[in-house]
Design a protein around this motif. Structure first.
Motif, PDB file in Angstrom:
ATOM      1  N   PRO A 174       1.252  13.534  -0.627  1.00 26.32           N
ATOM      2  CA  PRO A 174       0.308  13.393   0.481  1.00 26.32           C
ATOM      3  C   PRO A 174      -1.139  13.767   0.192  1.00 26.32           C
ATOM      4  O   PRO A 174      -2.023  13.394   0.935  1.00 26.32           O
ATOM      5  CB  PRO A 174       0.882  14.298   1.558  1.00 26.32           C
ATOM      6  N   TRP A 175      -1.440  14.475  -0.873  1.00 25.99           N
ATOM      7  CA  TRP A 175      -2.826  14.859  -1.143  1.00 25.99           C
ATOM      8  C   TRP A 175      -3.423  14.082  -2.299  1.00 25.99           C
ATOM      9  O   TRP A 175      -4.526  14.376  -2.741  1.00 25.99           O
ATOM     10  CB  TRP A 175      -2.915  16.367  -1.405  1.00 25.99           C
ATOM     11  N   VAL A 176      -2.701  13.067  -2.790  1.00 25.62           N
ATOM     12  CA  VAL A 176      -3.186  12.287  -3.921  1.00 25.62           C
ATOM     13  C   VAL A 176      -3.558  10.887  -3.436  1.00 25.62           C
ATOM     14  O   VAL A 176      -2.761  10.203  -2.801  1.00 25.62           O
ATOM     15  CB  VAL A 176      -2.104  12.199  -5.028  1.00 25.62           C
ATOM     16  N   VAL A 177      -4.779  10.462  -3.748  1.00 27.96           N
ATOM     17  CA  VAL A 177      -5.239   9.127  -3.345  1.00 27.96           C
ATOM     18  C   VAL A 177      -4.520   8.070  -4.169  1.00 27.96           C
ATOM     19  O   VAL A 177      -4.406   8.182  -5.386  1.00 27.96           O
ATOM     20  CB  VAL A 177      -6.767   8.998  -3.515  1.00 27.96           C
ATOM     21  N   ASP A 178      -4.050   7.058  -3.490  1.00 29.97           N
ATOM     22  CA  ASP A 178      -3.385   5.931  -4.137  1.00 29.97           C
ATOM     23  C   ASP A 178      -4.436   4.850  -4.384  1.00 29.97           C
ATOM     24  O   ASP A 178      -4.765   4.072  -3.490  1.00 29.97           O
ATOM     25  CB  ASP A 178      -2.264   5.405  -3.245  1.00 29.97           C
ATOM     26  N   THR A 179      -4.975   4.802  -5.577  1.00 31.56           N
ATOM     27  CA  THR A 179      -6.045   3.843  -5.870  1.00 31.56           C
ATOM     28  C   THR A 179      -5.564   2.396  -5.808  1.00 31.56           C
ATOM     29  O   THR A 179      -6.357   1.498  -5.562  1.00 31.56           O
ATOM     30  CB  THR A 179      -6.676   4.125  -7.248  1.00 31.56           C
ATOM     31  N   ALA A 180      -4.282   2.173  -5.980  1.00 29.10           N
ATOM     32  CA  ALA A 180      -3.755   0.809  -5.925  1.00 29.10           C
ATOM     33  C   ALA A 180      -3.815   0.218  -4.525  1.00 29.10           C
ATOM     34  O   ALA A 180      -3.974  -0.992  -4.361  1.00 29.10           O
ATOM     35  CB  ALA A 180      -2.318   0.774  -6.444  1.00 29.10           C
ATOM     36  N   THR A 181      -3.693   1.057  -3.492  1.00 32.23           N
ATOM     37  CA  THR A 181      -3.710   0.551  -2.115  1.00 32.23           C
ATOM     38  C   THR A 181      -5.002   0.879  -1.379  1.00 32.23           C
ATOM     39  O   THR A 181      -5.171   0.473  -0.241  1.00 32.23           O
ATOM     40  CB  THR A 181      -2.530   1.110  -1.295  1.00 32.23           C
ATOM     41  N   SER A 182      -5.892   1.622  -2.010  1.00 38.54           N
ATOM     42  CA  SER A 182      -7.153   1.978  -1.355  1.00 38.54           C
ATOM     43  C   SER A 182      -8.140   0.821  -1.442  1.00 38.54           C
ATOM     44  O   SER A 182      -8.017  -0.059  -2.281  1.00 38.54           O
ATOM     45  CB  SER A 182      -7.759   3.222  -2.017  1.00 38.54           C
ATOM     46  N   TRP A 183      -9.137   0.860  -0.552  1.00 36.83           N
ATOM     47  CA  TRP A 183     -10.154  -0.183  -0.515  1.00 36.83           C
ATOM     48  C   TRP A 183     -11.394   0.279  -1.253  1.00 36.83           C
ATOM     49  O   TRP A 183     -11.598   1.471  -1.474  1.00 36.83           O
ATOM     50  CB  TRP A 183     -10.493  -0.530   0.939  1.00 36.83           C
ATOM     51  N   LYS A 184     -12.225  -0.655  -1.619  1.00 40.41           N
ATOM     52  CA  LYS A 184     -13.496  -0.382  -2.284  1.00 40.41           C
ATOM     53  C   LYS A 184     -14.619  -0.869  -1.376  1.00 40.41           C
ATOM     54  O   LYS A 184     -14.406  -1.671  -0.473  1.00 40.41           O
ATOM     55  CB  LYS A 184     -13.574  -1.121  -3.630  1.00 40.41           C
ATOM     56  N   TRP A 185     -15.842  -0.411  -1.636  1.00 41.08           N
ATOM     57  CA  TRP A 185     -16.973  -0.813  -0.786  1.00 41.08           C
ATOM     58  C   TRP A 185     -17.114  -2.330  -0.749  1.00 41.08           C
ATOM     59  O   TRP A 185     -17.459  -2.896   0.276  1.00 41.08           O
ATOM     60  CB  TRP A 185     -18.270  -0.142  -1.243  1.00 41.08           C
ATOM     61  N   TYR A 186     -16.811  -2.995  -1.847  1.00 40.05           N
ATOM     62  CA  TYR A 186     -16.980  -4.454  -1.895  1.00 40.05           C
ATOM     63  C   TYR A 186     -15.875  -5.199  -1.143  1.00 40.05           C
ATOM     64  O   TYR A 186     -15.974  -6.407  -0.943  1.00 40.05           O
ATOM     65  CB  TYR A 186     -17.119  -4.961  -3.328  1.00 40.05           C
TER      66      TYR A 186
END
Length: 181
Positions: A46-58
């Motif tokens: 729960p405290w680790v960001v999942d970069t695969a499902t996260s969004w980017k500014w673009y």
């Protein structure tokens, strides 16, 4: 809206979409949403960001992220969708919006202080495809509000979550005065 968009799981976006569909089917005319999605946490950590499902500014172009596409669809069906811009200005990217604040045809609410100065935390655009966001701003700094811990007292809070319902309330009043708008 939490101070950090990293407190969310991807499934919450699906829940918002289902709720928007349900609300529209009931004839809801105005929605006020004080949340946004940018980073997601891993379901097993729960405290680790999942970069695969996260969004980017673009990704904040109103067309990429499913919750943003759903917000646009609700607006096109006649719902006035008001969403908080987010409290992520410190991210400092070309835009610091959270989804669905990037959606087309919705009112994205930023925050100002009592003097009308943009709040240091208020997320900003433009969207990745060049649209101006937030659309409007309202008081979001040191706003007197109900205390979430002690329901019998008031407190002061800050965030675009405080400006968003003010904008939605104003939109509802305009709609009441001009039902064909």
């Amino acid at each position: 809206e939490n101070d950090s968009a990293s407190d969310f799981y991807p499934s919450e976006e699906d829940n918002w979409i289902a709720a928007a569909e349900w609300a529209e089917s009931l004839g809801v005319q105005v929605t006020s949403t004080s949340l946004g999605y940018f980073e997601h946490v891993k379901t097993d950590s729960p405290w680790v960001v999942d970069t695969a499902t996260s969004w980017k500014w673009y990704d904040m172009d109103g067309k990429t992220i499913p919750i943003s596409r759903a917000a646009t669809l609700a607006a096109r069906k006649g719902v006035i969708v008001v969403n908080a811009a987010g409290n992520d200005a410190s991210r400092g990217e070309p835009n610091t919006l959270v989804a669905p604040a990037d959606a087309d045809s919705i009112l994205t609410a930023g925050a100002v202080d009592a003097d009308g100065t943009i709040a240091y935390f208020s997320s900003y655009g433009p969207t990745a495809d060049g649209r101006t966001k937030p659309d409007v701003v309202a008081l979001g700094v040191f706003v007197r509000s109900a205390d979430p811990v002690s329901p019998s007292v008031y407190t002061y809070a800050s965030g675009t979550s405080l400006s968003c319902p003010l904008v939605a309330g104003a939109a509802a009043l305009v709609l009441k005065a001009h039902p064909d708008a």
